[in-house]
Each structure stands twice: as C-alpha cells, then as structure tokens.
Design an enzyme around this catalytic site. Structure first.
Site, PDB file in Angstrom:
ATOM      1  N   HIS A   1      43.438 -12.850  14.487  1.00  0.00           N
ATOM      2  CA  HIS A   1      43.101 -11.403  14.576  1.00  0.00           C
ATOM      3  C   HIS A   1      42.736 -11.003  13.104  1.00  0.00           C
ATOM      4  O   HIS A   1      42.683  -9.802  12.681  1.00  0.00           O
ATOM      5  CB  HIS A   1      44.045 -10.218  15.008  1.00  0.00           C
ATOM      6  CG  HIS A   1      44.610 -10.630  16.503  1.00  0.00           C
ATOM      7  ND1 HIS A   1      45.856 -10.539  16.770  1.00  0.00           N
ATOM      8  CD2 HIS A   1      44.091 -10.841  17.298  1.00  0.00           C
ATOM      9  CE1 HIS A   1      46.011 -10.751  18.037  1.00  0.00           C
ATOM     10  NE2 HIS A   1      44.902 -10.886  18.572  1.00  0.00           N
TER      11      HIS A   1
ATOM     12  N   ARG B   1      31.820 -15.274  15.956  1.00  0.00           N
ATOM     13  CA  ARG B   1      33.424 -15.415  15.804  1.00  0.00           C
ATOM     14  C   ARG B   1      33.686 -16.715  16.094  1.00  0.00           C
ATOM     15  O   ARG B   1      33.426 -17.464  16.875  1.00  0.00           O
ATOM     16  CB  ARG B   1      33.900 -14.450  16.847  1.00  0.00           C
ATOM     17  CG  ARG B   1      35.508 -14.472  16.811  1.00  0.00           C
ATOM     18  CD  ARG B   1      35.899 -13.914  17.994  1.00  0.00           C
ATOM     19  NE  ARG B   1      37.614 -13.989  17.816  1.00  0.00           N
ATOM     20  CZ  ARG B   1      38.465 -14.009  18.810  1.00  0.00           C
ATOM     21  NH1 ARG B   1      37.878 -14.121  19.874  1.00  0.00           N
ATOM     22  NH2 ARG B   1      39.787 -14.106  18.519  1.00  0.00           N
TER      23      ARG B   1
ATOM     24  N   ARG C   1      52.733 -14.025  25.941  1.00  0.00           N
ATOM     25  CA  ARG C   1      53.092 -14.885  24.939  1.00  0.00           C
ATOM     26  C   ARG C   1      54.515 -14.729  24.589  1.00  0.00           C
ATOM     27  O   ARG C   1      54.690 -13.343  24.164  1.00  0.00           O
ATOM     28  CB  ARG C   1      52.196 -15.236  23.812  1.00  0.00           C
ATOM     29  CG  ARG C   1      50.972 -15.829  23.957  1.00  0.00           C
ATOM     30  CD  ARG C   1      49.852 -15.867  23.088  1.00  0.00           C
ATOM     31  NE  ARG C   1      48.778 -15.197  23.420  1.00  0.00           N
ATOM     32  CZ  ARG C   1      47.781 -14.873  22.506  1.00  0.00           C
ATOM     33  NH1 ARG C   1      48.182 -15.174  21.328  1.00  0.00           N
ATOM     34  NH2 ARG C   1      46.799 -14.364  22.890  1.00  0.00           N
TER      35      ARG C   1
ATOM     36  N   ASN D   1      30.663 -14.018  20.549  1.00  0.00           N
ATOM     37  CA  ASN D   1      32.106 -14.444  20.659  1.00  0.00           C
ATOM     38  C   ASN D   1      32.192 -15.329  21.933  1.00  0.00           C
ATOM     39  O   ASN D   1      32.369 -14.786  23.101  1.00  0.00           O
ATOM     40  CB  ASN D   1      32.799 -13.098  20.771  1.00  0.00           C
ATOM     41  CG  ASN D   1      34.204 -13.495  20.940  1.00  0.00           C
ATOM     42  OD1 ASN D   1      34.787 -14.468  20.888  1.00  0.00           O
ATOM     43  ND2 ASN D   1      35.321 -12.167  20.955  1.00  0.00           N
TER      44      ASN D   1
ATOM     45  N   GLU E   1      35.925  -5.528  15.954  1.00  0.00           N
ATOM     46  CA  GLU E   1      35.678  -6.921  15.309  1.00  0.00           C
ATOM     47  C   GLU E   1      34.327  -7.037  15.349  1.00  0.00           C
ATOM     48  O   GLU E   1      33.623  -7.681  14.556  1.00  0.00           O
ATOM     49  CB  GLU E   1      36.258  -8.061  16.230  1.00  0.00           C
ATOM     50  CG  GLU E   1      38.012  -7.909  15.970  1.00  0.00           C
ATOM     51  CD  GLU E   1      38.943  -8.350  16.820  1.00  0.00           C
ATOM     52  OE1 GLU E   1      39.340  -9.356  16.708  1.00  0.00           O
ATOM     53  OE2 GLU E   1      39.009  -7.997  18.019  1.00  0.00           O
TER      54      GLU E   1
ATOM     55  N   GLU F   1      45.962   1.764  20.620  1.00  0.00           N
ATOM     56  CA  GLU F   1      45.044   2.635  20.342  1.00  0.00           C
ATOM     57  C   GLU F   1      45.156   3.479  21.644  1.00  0.00           C
ATOM     58  O   GLU F   1      44.930   4.773  21.605  1.00  0.00           O
ATOM     59  CB  GLU F   1      43.745   2.298  20.633  1.00  0.00           C
ATOM     60  CG  GLU F   1      43.098   1.588  19.373  1.00  0.00           C
ATOM     61  CD  GLU F   1      41.691   0.607  19.496  1.00  0.00           C
ATOM     62  OE1 GLU F   1      40.842   1.009  20.355  1.00  0.00           O
ATOM     63  OE2 GLU F   1      41.393  -0.295  18.925  1.00  0.00           O
TER      64      GLU F   1
ATOM     65  N   PHE G   1      50.525  -2.964  29.921  1.00  0.00           N
ATOM     66  CA  PHE G   1      51.385  -1.990  29.604  1.00  0.00           C
ATOM     67  C   PHE G   1      51.548  -0.588  30.402  1.00  0.00           C
ATOM     68  O   PHE G   1      52.289   0.066  30.653  1.00  0.00           O
ATOM     69  CB  PHE G   1      51.313  -1.562  28.024  1.00  0.00           C
ATOM     70  CG  PHE G   1      51.865  -2.422  27.104  1.00  0.00           C
ATOM     71  CD1 PHE G   1      51.489  -3.726  27.037  1.00  0.00           C
ATOM     72  CD2 PHE G   1      52.987  -2.046  26.209  1.00  0.00           C
ATOM     73  CE1 PHE G   1      52.277  -4.686  26.181  1.00  0.00           C
ATOM     74  CE2 PHE G   1      53.706  -2.840  25.388  1.00  0.00           C
ATOM     75  CZ  PHE G   1      53.016  -4.128  25.392  1.00  0.00           C
ATOM     76  N   ARG G   2      50.119  -0.329  30.949  1.00  0.00           N
ATOM     77  CA  ARG G   2      49.931   0.635  32.080  1.00  0.00           C
ATOM     78  C   ARG G   2      50.993   0.458  33.155  1.00  0.00           C
ATOM     79  O   ARG G   2      51.565   1.355  33.635  1.00  0.00           O
ATOM     80  CB  ARG G   2      48.604   0.611  32.429  1.00  0.00           C
ATOM     81  CG  ARG G   2      47.501   1.322  31.418  1.00  0.00           C
ATOM     82  CD  ARG G   2      46.496   0.995  31.498  1.00  0.00           C
ATOM     83  NE  ARG G   2      45.884  -0.275  31.385  1.00  0.00           N
ATOM     84  CZ  ARG G   2      44.762  -0.843  31.282  1.00  0.00           C
ATOM     85  NH1 ARG G   2      43.669   0.071  31.137  1.00  0.00           N
ATOM     86  NH2 ARG G   2      44.659  -1.925  31.168  1.00  0.00           N
TER      87      ARG G   2
ATOM     88  N   GLY H   1      47.576  -5.477  21.170  1.00  0.00           N
ATOM     89  CA  GLY H   1      46.760  -5.769  22.343  1.00  0.00           C
ATOM     90  C   GLY H   1      47.545  -6.809  23.303  1.00  0.00           C
ATOM     91  O   GLY H   1      48.753  -6.796  23.450  1.00  0.00           O
ATOM     92  N   ASN H   2      46.542  -7.402  24.288  1.00  0.00           N
ATOM     93  CA  ASN H   2      47.221  -8.547  25.048  1.00  0.00           C
ATOM     94  C   ASN H   2      47.735  -9.599  24.095  1.00  0.00           C
ATOM     95  O   ASN H   2      49.008  -9.855  24.315  1.00  0.00           O
ATOM     96  CB  ASN H   2      46.344  -8.903  25.876  1.00  0.00           C
ATOM     97  CG  ASN H   2      46.785  -9.746  27.094  1.00  0.00           C
ATOM     98  OD1 ASN H   2      47.879  -9.565  27.434  1.00  0.00           O
ATOM     99  ND2 ASN H   2      46.110 -10.837  27.526  1.00  0.00           N
ATOM    100  N   GLY H   3      46.992  -9.914  23.022  1.00  0.00           N
ATOM    101  CA  GLY H   3      47.402 -10.596  21.892  1.00  0.00           C
ATOM    102  C   GLY H   3      47.882  -9.646  20.846  1.00  0.00           C
ATOM    103  O   GLY H   3      47.409  -8.552  20.760  1.00  0.00           O
TER     104      GLY H   3
HETATM  105  P1  AMP Z   1      43.370  -5.750  24.146  1.00  0.00           P
HETATM  106  O1  AMP Z   1      43.808  -7.204  24.097  1.00  0.00           O
HETATM  107  O2  AMP Z   1      43.457  -5.106  22.842  1.00  0.00           O
HETATM  108  O3  AMP Z   1      41.909  -5.317  24.929  1.00  0.00           O
HETATM  109  O4  AMP Z   1      44.528  -4.805  24.860  1.00  0.00           O
HETATM  110  C1  AMP Z   1      44.712  -4.963  26.211  1.00  0.00           C
HETATM  111  C2  AMP Z   1      45.868  -4.097  26.849  1.00  0.00           C
HETATM  112  O5  AMP Z   1      45.846  -3.013  26.145  1.00  0.00           O
HETATM  113  C3  AMP Z   1      46.150  -4.114  28.207  1.00  0.00           C
HETATM  114  O6  AMP Z   1      46.758  -5.240  28.686  1.00  0.00           O
HETATM  115  C4  AMP Z   1      46.891  -2.961  28.376  1.00  0.00           C
HETATM  116  O7  AMP Z   1      48.258  -3.515  28.141  1.00  0.00           O
HETATM  117  C5  AMP Z   1      46.739  -1.890  27.141  1.00  0.00           C
HETATM  118  N1  AMP Z   1      46.164  -0.757  27.275  1.00  0.00           N
HETATM  119  C6  AMP Z   1      44.954  -0.582  27.514  1.00  0.00           C
HETATM  120  N2  AMP Z   1      44.805   0.585  27.811  1.00  0.00           N
HETATM  121  C7  AMP Z   1      45.994   1.386  27.960  1.00  0.00           C
HETATM  122  C8  AMP Z   1      46.517   2.663  28.259  1.00  0.00           C
HETATM  123  N3  AMP Z   1      45.761   3.748  28.441  1.00  0.00           N
HETATM  124  N4  AMP Z   1      47.739   2.867  28.263  1.00  0.00           N
HETATM  125  C9  AMP Z   1      48.600   1.718  27.976  1.00  0.00           C
HETATM  126  N5  AMP Z   1      48.225   0.526  27.725  1.00  0.00           N
HETATM  127  C10 AMP Z   1      46.917   0.264  27.748  1.00  0.00           C
END
Ligand code: AMP
Length: 400
Positions: free
Chosen positions: A182, A93, A243, A8, A387, A337, A287-288, A212-214
């Site tokens: 995605h 990818r 975004r 990727n 993925e 998740e 989100f944390r 996720g972030n996206g």
């Molecule tokens: P991704 O782009 O799928 O890797 O998701 C990343 C995002 O998932 C991060 O910016 C966080 O906002 C969120 N994230 C990851 N772990 C947690 C968690 N334990 N609690 C809340 N949000 C989380």
C-alpha cells in the site's frame, strides 16, 4: 493536455483510469473483470458525465482486455479521446519491487526483468502486472510507460525495522525481510495530510492508517517511511477483512497437525478465512455487516470490531514510540474513510497521546476532514486515498 492512462492489473481483472496530469482531472475510468473466464467491461466517461456503461464482451486474456479499454476510450460516441495519440503515457501499478526499486521507474527491458525477478515474492500479483505491461507494449509500443511499486515508499525503512529476527542467511539468500505494501497510498495520504494542515510533510511525524479490506499502518517521519505493518507479504500486521495479520507462527504447524492439512492449506485459511471474517465466526469481512451485527447484539461481530480497533490502536502506540512522538494520525481507505464507529473506537485508546477526538466532527464519510478538536496537540484526520492519481502524478514526473 497530458493524459495518463493508469492501469492496475490483477490476475483476472484490469482497473483503469485516464487522468489529465496537469489539472489532475479524472476523464474516464472502468474495469475489465472475469478475464480468462468470460468477460465483463464497465466504462464511464466521467468528463462527459454520461454514467456507467456495462457490457459483456469475451475477454480471453489481458491483451484483449487492454484493446477493449482502448476501444472504449476512443469510441466515436462515448469515448473520452479521439485517438490513442491523446494518451501521453501509461502508469502501471506493480505490487512488488523487492529491494530493486525505491522509486517509480520508466519501463524498459531491464525494469521488466527486475519485476520478473521479484515474482517469487508476489506470485499472484507481479505476473499479472507484467501481463498488463506486455499487453500495453504490444498495442502502444511507442507510448512511454512507468511502473509504480506498492513497496517503493517503504524502502526508506531502516534495517532495524525491516529485518526479521531469524537467521540472517535467509535475508542474504532469499531476501526475506519486511517490504510493506500500500506504499502508493501511504505516500499519497501522508502528503495530503500535511497539505490539509497547511504544513510540510518534512516537518511532521505522521501515522497513516490504511484500513480497507487489506489494512496496513505506516510511520512516516519527516517525509520518510520508517516502519510499516505489512511484511514479506501482505499477510502480516493488522487483522484485516479475511487475513489474520500477526499470529504466533507456531500456530501454523499446530493447526496443520491437528486438522491433518498441509501448511499451504493453513496459509490459505490465514489469508481467506481469518481476520474479522474469522473473528466474527464467518459472519462477514465487510465492516458494514459487522456494524449491523453488533447493533443487533451479535457478540462475535462485536468481538471482531473490538479486536480490529484494539490492534490498530496498539500499532499506533508502537509507531508513536518508533518516531518519538506523533503529530498527525490519518485514516484512509474503505473503513478509514467511511466508518465513523471504527474510527471512534480506535481513537478511544489515544487520549494518552493528547489526541482530543471530536465525536461530532467524526461524523463524516469519504471526504477530507479533521476529526480531532482544532486545538488538539495530535491531529486526527480523514484523508481519502487516491492511488490512481498518485500513479498519474509519478508517471507525469518521470516522463514529462
Ligand atoms: P477498500 O479495500 O479500501 O475498498 O475497503 C473496503 C471495505 O471498506 C469494505 O469491505 C467495507 O468493510 C468497508 N466499508 C466501505 N464502506 C463502508 C461504510 N460506509 N461503513 C463501514 N465500512 C465500509
């Protein structure tokens, strides 16, 4: 043994995994970062369980990056394979397949040309993906390679879903339409959701929430994607980490005039300074941090989380309408998740669908679970995405 190297490639990074296709065992994984800047390599021989190794070799370009990955994989001490002959195929990818690809494709010169032709639609991603493909070709010219497209799963959308209500000539001339992204995740998660319930995907109406972030949502009706929230680019749809998602397009010119900045600059703001980061007044895109902020009484953090969940719920409603019902709502990716609070907030809007949310079952992170009551008419699930595994599966299917 049919080991697949999954690549990727981003503009300055290169993620990789080696997966044995028949057992689906993850053998090794890692990441080259800061390509073209200085260079950093993380490598983990998962099979041997020896933990992560971090080094900082110079990585001036992706070709050097690929060579370093292959050296790490075959390293006499910590490598997971003895020689490159043990890699049977490579799965890449590729972000944008335009209308040319509704399925993965074995890479040849014709496919490379078609990916090049889509570069206009994904100027940051497709050229980086091509660099990865070329670099692998240079080092392993006889190993079969497959391109797996982020857009392909969404190619089954009907025209009423993918056409924008703008003059048709822009579709004819420039192929401006909704593509969606995605796709590999939406495809994988909808398959796994059906498998989790012991049912066939072809018998279910599934809404996949990749948060996720996206972030994007898709409506998967009887195994086929019929709508998705991202559009010509990954800027459309949900509010995301940084975004904006859907906005009134007139805002763009309005901000440009008021702030005396270019349209390009406004778009950069919509991509990098908006979403929950913008809503929380710059607090965080994570989100944390927002959850912590809300718990400490930060109103803008609370608004960002409320607004995010509200929009997800509205999309779920519209996709239930698009499919004339829904059987399964699946949450995936970093937030989907791992963030029970955001899931609970989204599900609080869904009682009208006869989705009987279970707050106790919802207290789960990073593993497949049912978060609605067992007898709920609509099943709410957490399904971790993967993925890389999906790319390995699709590569195996095409090459073997
Ligand atoms: P991704 O782009 O799928 O890797 O998701 C990343 C995002 O998932 C991060 O910016 C966080 O906002 C969120 N994230 C990851 N772990 C947690 C968690 N334990 N609690 C809340 N949000 C989380």
């Amino acid at each position: 043994m049919f080991n697949i190297l999954v690549i990727n490639c981003g503009s300055s990074s290169l993620k990789f995994q080696v997966i044995e296709a028949e057992s689906e065992e993850l053998l090794a994984k890692g990441l080259c970062e800061r390509i073209g800047i200085d260079g950093a390599l993380t490598y983990e021989n998962v099979k041997a369980g020896t933990g992560k190794k971090n080094t900082t070799p110079a990585i001036p370009n992706h070709k050097v990056g690929i060579q370093l990955v292959l050296d790490a994989l075959t390293d006499p001490e910590n490598g997971v394979i003895k020689s490159l002959d043990e890699i049977s195929a490579i799965g890449h990818r590729v972000v944008h397949g335009g209308e040319s690809f509704s399925a993965p494709a074995v890479i040849d010169e014709r496919v490379i040309k078609a990916i090049e032709e889509c570069a206009d639609l994904a100027p940051l991603h497709n050229p980086a993906n091509l660099v990865g493909i070329r670099a692998c070709q240079a080092v392993m010219p006889n190993t079969p390679m497959v391109a797996v497209f982020d857009t392909a799963f969404h190619q089954t959308m009907p025209a009423k879903a993918y056409m924008y209500a703008i003059p048709r000539e822009y579709y004819e001339k420039y192929k401006i339409r909704r593509y969606g992204f995605h796709g590999t995740s939406h495809d994988y998660v909808s398959q796994e959701a059906a498998a989790f319930l012991g049912k066939k995907r072809e018998d279910l109406k599934i809404i996949v929430c990749h948060l996720g972030n996206g972030a994007s949502i898709s409506a998967v009706r009887y195994g086929k994607c019929v709508d998705t929230s991202m559009g010509l680019t990954p800027l459309e749809g949900l509010a995301m980490g940084t975004r904006s998602g859907d906005i009134d397009p007139a805002i763009i010119e309005y901000i440009a005039n008021k702030e005396d900045i270019t349209v390009h600059k406004v778009l950069t703001i919509l991509q990098k300074e908006s979403g929950v980061l913008g809503l929380s007044d710059g607090l965080s895109s994570d989100f944390r941090d927002l959850g912590k902020g809300k718990a400490e009484g930060d109103e803008s953090a609370a608004l960002a989380l409320d607004s995010f969940a509200y929009r997800v719920a509205k999309y779920i409603g519209s996709y239930a309408a698009a499919m004339d019902g829904v059987d399964v709502i699946a949450f995936t990716a970093g937030v989907g998740e791992n963030d029970p609070d955001t899931r609970a907030q989204i599900c609080s809007y869904l009682d009208y669908l006869d989705a009987d949310f279970d707050p106790i079952a919802n207290n789960v992170r990073g593993k497949a679970a049912m978060i609605s009551k067992a007898d709920s008419k609509v099943k709410e699930l957490v399904i971790p995405t993967n993925e890389e595994l999906m790319i390995a599966r699709q590569t195996f299917k095409l090459v073997y």
